[in-house]
Design a protein around this motif. Structure first.
Motif, PDB file in Angstrom:
ATOM      1  N   ALA A  67       4.320   0.513   3.247  1.00 37.89           N
ATOM      2  CA  ALA A  67       4.254   1.971   3.248  1.00 37.89           C
ATOM      3  C   ALA A  67       2.923   2.508   2.729  1.00 37.89           C
ATOM      4  CB  ALA A  67       5.387   2.537   2.391  1.00 37.89           C
ATOM      5  N   VAL A  68       2.055   1.635   2.239  1.00 36.61           N
ATOM      6  CA  VAL A  68       0.800   2.084   1.633  1.00 36.61           C
ATOM      7  C   VAL A  68      -0.094   2.856   2.603  1.00 36.61           C
ATOM      8  CG1 VAL A  68      -1.368   1.312   0.588  1.00 36.61           C
ATOM      9  CG2 VAL A  68       0.814   0.375  -0.211  1.00 36.61           C
ATOM     10  N   PRO A  69      -0.322   2.363   3.843  1.00 30.28           N
ATOM     11  CA  PRO A  69      -1.189   3.131   4.752  1.00 30.28           C
ATOM     12  C   PRO A  69      -0.681   4.557   4.997  1.00 30.28           C
ATOM     13  CG  PRO A  69      -0.893   0.903   5.574  1.00 30.28           C
ATOM     14  CD  PRO A  69       0.064   1.069   4.439  1.00 30.28           C
ATOM     15  N   ALA A  70       0.618   4.710   5.232  1.00 30.92           N
ATOM     16  CA  ALA A  70       1.189   6.042   5.457  1.00 30.92           C
ATOM     17  C   ALA A  70       1.060   6.897   4.212  1.00 30.92           C
ATOM     18  CB  ALA A  70       2.656   5.922   5.874  1.00 30.92           C
ATOM     19  N   LEU A  71       1.223   6.283   3.040  1.00 34.38           N
ATOM     20  CA  LEU A  71       1.100   7.035   1.795  1.00 34.38           C
ATOM     21  C   LEU A  71      -0.337   7.507   1.592  1.00 34.38           C
ATOM     22  CD1 LEU A  71       2.141   8.098  -0.899  1.00 34.38           C
ATOM     23  CD2 LEU A  71       1.732   5.822  -1.875  1.00 34.38           C
ATOM     24  N   ARG A  72      -1.301   6.627   1.828  1.00 35.62           N
ATOM     25  CA  ARG A  72      -2.703   7.023   1.642  1.00 35.62           C
ATOM     26  C   ARG A  72      -3.081   8.155   2.608  1.00 35.62           C
ATOM     27  NH1 ARG A  72      -5.464   3.987  -1.846  1.00 35.62           N
ATOM     28  NH2 ARG A  72      -4.837   1.816  -2.257  1.00 35.62           N
ATOM     29  N   GLU A  73      -2.591   8.069   3.823  1.00 36.82           N
ATOM     30  CA  GLU A  73      -2.876   9.120   4.806  1.00 36.82           C
ATOM     31  C   GLU A  73      -2.258  10.444   4.361  1.00 36.82           C
ATOM     32  OE1 GLU A  73      -2.027  10.092   9.548  1.00 36.82           O
ATOM     33  OE2 GLU A  73      -1.728   8.069   8.770  1.00 36.82           O
ATOM     34  N   ALA A  74      -1.018  10.378   3.870  1.00 38.50           N
ATOM     35  CA  ALA A  74      -0.342  11.594   3.419  1.00 38.50           C
ATOM     36  C   ALA A  74      -1.007  12.160   2.164  1.00 38.50           C
ATOM     37  CB  ALA A  74       1.135  11.291   3.148  1.00 38.50           C
ATOM     38  N   LEU A  75      -1.442  11.303   1.265  1.00 43.60           N
ATOM     39  CA  LEU A  75      -2.134  11.778   0.064  1.00 43.60           C
ATOM     40  C   LEU A  75      -3.410  12.522   0.431  1.00 43.60           C
ATOM     41  CD1 LEU A  75      -1.710   8.666  -2.279  1.00 43.60           C
ATOM     42  CD2 LEU A  75      -0.790  10.953  -2.714  1.00 43.60           C
ATOM     43  N   ALA A  76      -4.155  11.958   1.384  1.00 42.36           N
ATOM     44  CA  ALA A  76      -5.388  12.613   1.829  1.00 42.36           C
ATOM     45  C   ALA A  76      -5.089  13.974   2.440  1.00 42.36           C
ATOM     46  CB  ALA A  76      -6.113  11.715   2.831  1.00 42.36           C
ATOM     47  N   ALA A  77      -4.016  14.039   3.221  1.00 41.01           N
ATOM     48  CA  ALA A  77      -3.642  15.299   3.865  1.00 41.01           C
ATOM     49  C   ALA A  77      -3.261  16.358   2.836  1.00 41.01           C
ATOM     50  CB  ALA A  77      -2.479  15.065   4.826  1.00 41.01           C
ATOM     51  N   HIS A  78      -2.723  15.920   1.698  1.00 39.44           N
ATOM     52  CA  HIS A  78      -2.317  16.864   0.644  1.00 39.44           C
ATOM     53  C   HIS A  78      -3.420  17.064  -0.386  1.00 39.44           C
ATOM     54  CE1 HIS A  78       1.880  17.595   1.757  1.00 39.44           C
ATOM     55  NE2 HIS A  78       1.957  16.330   2.110  1.00 39.44           N
ATOM     56  N   GLY A  79      -4.562  16.431  -0.178  1.00 41.90           N
ATOM     57  CA  GLY A  79      -5.681  16.607  -1.096  1.00 41.90           C
ATOM     58  C   GLY A  79      -5.496  15.949  -2.438  1.00 41.90           C
ATOM     59  N   ALA A  80      -4.731  14.856  -2.489  1.00 40.61           N
ATOM     60  CA  ALA A  80      -4.476  14.152  -3.746  1.00 40.61           C
ATOM     61  C   ALA A  80      -5.117  12.765  -3.703  1.00 40.61           C
ATOM     62  CB  ALA A  80      -2.972  14.010  -3.991  1.00 40.61           C
ATOM     63  N   SER A  81      -5.560  12.275  -4.847  1.00 36.88           N
ATOM     64  CA  SER A  81      -6.204  10.958  -4.875  1.00 36.88           C
ATOM     65  C   SER A  81      -5.819  10.161  -6.117  1.00 36.88           C
ATOM     66  CB  SER A  81      -7.722  11.127  -4.821  1.00 36.88           C
ATOM     67  OG  SER A  81      -8.156  11.985  -5.878  1.00 36.88           O
ATOM     68  N   PRO A  82      -4.520   9.965  -6.354  1.00 37.59           N
ATOM     69  CA  PRO A  82      -4.117   9.147  -7.499  1.00 37.59           C
ATOM     70  C   PRO A  82      -4.366   7.672  -7.210  1.00 37.59           C
ATOM     71  CG  PRO A  82      -2.204   9.687  -6.190  1.00 37.59           C
ATOM     72  CD  PRO A  82      -3.354  10.436  -5.582  1.00 37.59           C
ATOM     73  N   GLU A  83      -4.295   6.868  -8.249  1.00 39.76           N
ATOM     74  CA  GLU A  83      -4.320   5.412  -8.062  1.00 39.76           C
ATOM     75  C   GLU A  83      -3.040   5.008  -7.340  1.00 39.76           C
ATOM     76  OE1 GLU A  83      -4.451   1.315 -10.776  1.00 39.76           O
ATOM     77  OE2 GLU A  83      -4.521   3.303 -11.735  1.00 39.76           O
ATOM     78  N   VAL A  84      -3.140   4.104  -6.371  1.00 37.81           N
ATOM     79  CA  VAL A  84      -1.981   3.672  -5.592  1.00 37.81           C
ATOM     80  C   VAL A  84      -1.692   2.203  -5.863  1.00 37.81           C
ATOM     81  CG1 VAL A  84      -1.031   3.333  -3.276  1.00 37.81           C
ATOM     82  CG2 VAL A  84      -2.393   5.382  -3.773  1.00 37.81           C
ATOM     83  N   LEU A  85      -0.455   1.915  -6.232  1.00 39.35           N
ATOM     84  CA  LEU A  85       0.005   0.547  -6.454  1.00 39.35           C
ATOM     85  C   LEU A  85       1.144   0.253  -5.483  1.00 39.35           C
ATOM     86  CD1 LEU A  85       0.114   0.558 -10.371  1.00 39.35           C
ATOM     87  CD2 LEU A  85      -1.739  -0.245  -8.886  1.00 39.35           C
ATOM     88  N   ALA A  86       1.401  -1.033  -5.246  1.00 37.37           N
ATOM     89  CA  ALA A  86       2.428  -1.382  -4.260  1.00 37.37           C
ATOM     90  C   ALA A  86       3.232  -2.598  -4.698  1.00 37.37           C
ATOM     91  CB  ALA A  86       1.776  -1.642  -2.908  1.00 37.37           C
ATOM     92  N   GLY A  87       4.433  -2.702  -4.131  1.00 38.63           N
ATOM     93  CA  GLY A  87       5.308  -3.825  -4.406  1.00 38.63           C
ATOM     94  C   GLY A  87       6.114  -3.629  -5.677  1.00 38.63           C
ATOM     95  N   ALA A  88       7.054  -4.559  -5.888  1.00 39.59           N
ATOM     96  CA  ALA A  88       7.894  -4.483  -7.083  1.00 39.59           C
ATOM     97  C   ALA A  88       7.049  -4.554  -8.353  1.00 39.59           C
ATOM     98  CB  ALA A  88       8.922  -5.606  -7.068  1.00 39.59           C
TER      99      ALA A  88
END
Length: 396
Positions: A67-88
């Motif tokens: 889900a990371v690619p979709a999340l990064r795309e959505a974050l960019a669209a909302h103008g947000a740039s937090p650190e992104v982590l993935a997996g359990a």
């Protein structure tokens, strides 16, 4: 009146029912709370990105790395740039990051690791993920310091509030006779077992009083959820199962009660709105003003109470059995139920088959001490595999 202390909160399971309501409470009280981090499964990337943008979260995690690619795309669209982590591991890392309070609203046994990480890091833990306490009770109890674990479930929040009345110096176990956990009875209250033969997922998801996620709603229909709550009450408040009762209260206004040795009973009453116990857990031990509208005492009310029908709803009695057995038994109960609920939703198991199958898996299990995460997860995996075998080929 002194100004409230600003608390930083990490919300795990932020896109679910409890998580979204928690963010509503935080947004409504910017002088009391701010968001430090968010975590979710990853299936609702746009909602998670919007939450990150609106809350200013510094870090966001998704359990599903895909889900990371979709999340990064959505974050960019909302103008947000937090650190992104993935997996359990990413979700667990967020749980351990610096903050005042971690609200764990992850669904299911997957929340155990995050619970343990948050406790080990010294965070105040607002626990909405009852499964992690059920599954890893001894592990959680070993780590939790006094006052570090605060319940979010409405029933346990109510019990905690009622226990505050046990004595002038706070909770006095010697003054308590029993805990009374209330249950709405779900959508099939009053039906016999035979009358629930043709229940469909749509019928089971039509809860009469609460708006919750699908798994917990079906658990409320079978009363497995109430069984889990009985085990949770035993673990949270250190009372034996013989001192924890369940009573059906269809109106869901009294969320639970404590009966004292002198004959007095203290009850907590409020409309069925999860924002109240969420706000109390986040602000603990202080109350958050106007968290929810109160009961309107100027109107007439009729509240009723009924005994639980154990023949029609055997899940609670089964929970008492596994809770008394201890060790890995509660983990097996929970894991088998999660598999059976999924099978029911997909049409692979009749409604009555949920608890019947869970009981069979519990009966076959050889209970061992829950001495480590590995032992708990091994029992969990065995129960899931066995429940999958038993549900294969069945249908409604």
């Amino acid at each position: 009146m002194r100004a409230p202390t600003l608390r930083s909160v990490t919300v795990l399971g932020s896109t679910g029912s409890v998580g979204t309501q928690a963010l509503d409470v935080i947004a409504a009280n910017p002088d009391r709370f701010r968001v430090a981090g968010l975590a979710a499964g990853g299936g609702r990337a746009d909602l998670l990105a919007r939450q990150a943008a609106e809350s200013g979260a510094e870090v966001v995690a998704v359990a599903d790395p895909a889900a990371v690619p979709a999340l990064r795309e959505a974050l960019a669209a909302h103008g947000a740039s937090p650190e992104v982590l993935a997996g359990a591991d990413g979700v667990a890392e967020v749980a351990g990051r610096p903050c005042d309070t971690v609200l764990n609203a992850i669904t299911g046994a997957l929340g155990l690791t995050s619970t343990l990480v948050a406790l080990d890091a010294g965070r105040m833990l607002a626990l909405a993920n009852k499964e992690s306490l059920i599954v890893g009770g001894p592990l959680v109890k070993r780590l939790a310091r006094p006052g570090q674990l605060v319940p979010v479930d409405s029933e346990h929040s109510a019990l905690q509030q009622c226990l505050w009345a046990s004595g002038p110096r706070g909770h006095d176990p010697g003054a308590v006779k029993r805990l009374v956990v209330t249950a709405s009875g779900g959508p099939f209250r009053g039906r016999t077992r035979a009358e629930m033969t043709g229940v469909t997922p749509e019928m089971a998801l039509a809860h009469p009083t609460w708006s919750m996620g699908p798994v917990i709603t079906i658990n409320s229909a079978t009363l497995v959820n109430k069984g889990l709550e009985v085990i949770e009450a035993h673990l949270l408040f250190d009372l034996g199962f013989d001192r924890i009762e369940v009573v059906v209260h269809p109106q869901s206004i009294i969320h639970s009660m404590v009966e004292y040795i002198d004959g007095s009973t203290i009850a907590q009453a409020s409309p069925p709105d999860m924002r109240l116990p969420i706000a109390l857990a986040l602000g603990h031990p202080e109350r958050v003003p106007a968290a929810t509208p109160p009961v309107d005492w100027t109107r007439a009310h009729t509240w009723t109470f009924e005994p639980l029908d154990d023949a029609a709803f055997p899940a609670v009695a089964l929970a008492r059995h596994v809770g008394s057995a201890g060790g890995t038994a509660p983990a097996v109960y929970n894991a088998a139920n999660e598999v059976c609920v999924e099978a029911f939703v997909k049409g692979g198991l009749p409604f009555l088959g949920i608890v019947d199958t869970v009981a069979k898996v519990v009966e076959e299990h050889q209970v061992t001490p829950a001495g480590s995460v590995e032992e708990v997860l091994a029992a969990d995996a065995w129960a899931r595999a066995r429940a999958a075998e038993l549900t294969a080929g069945q249908s409604r």
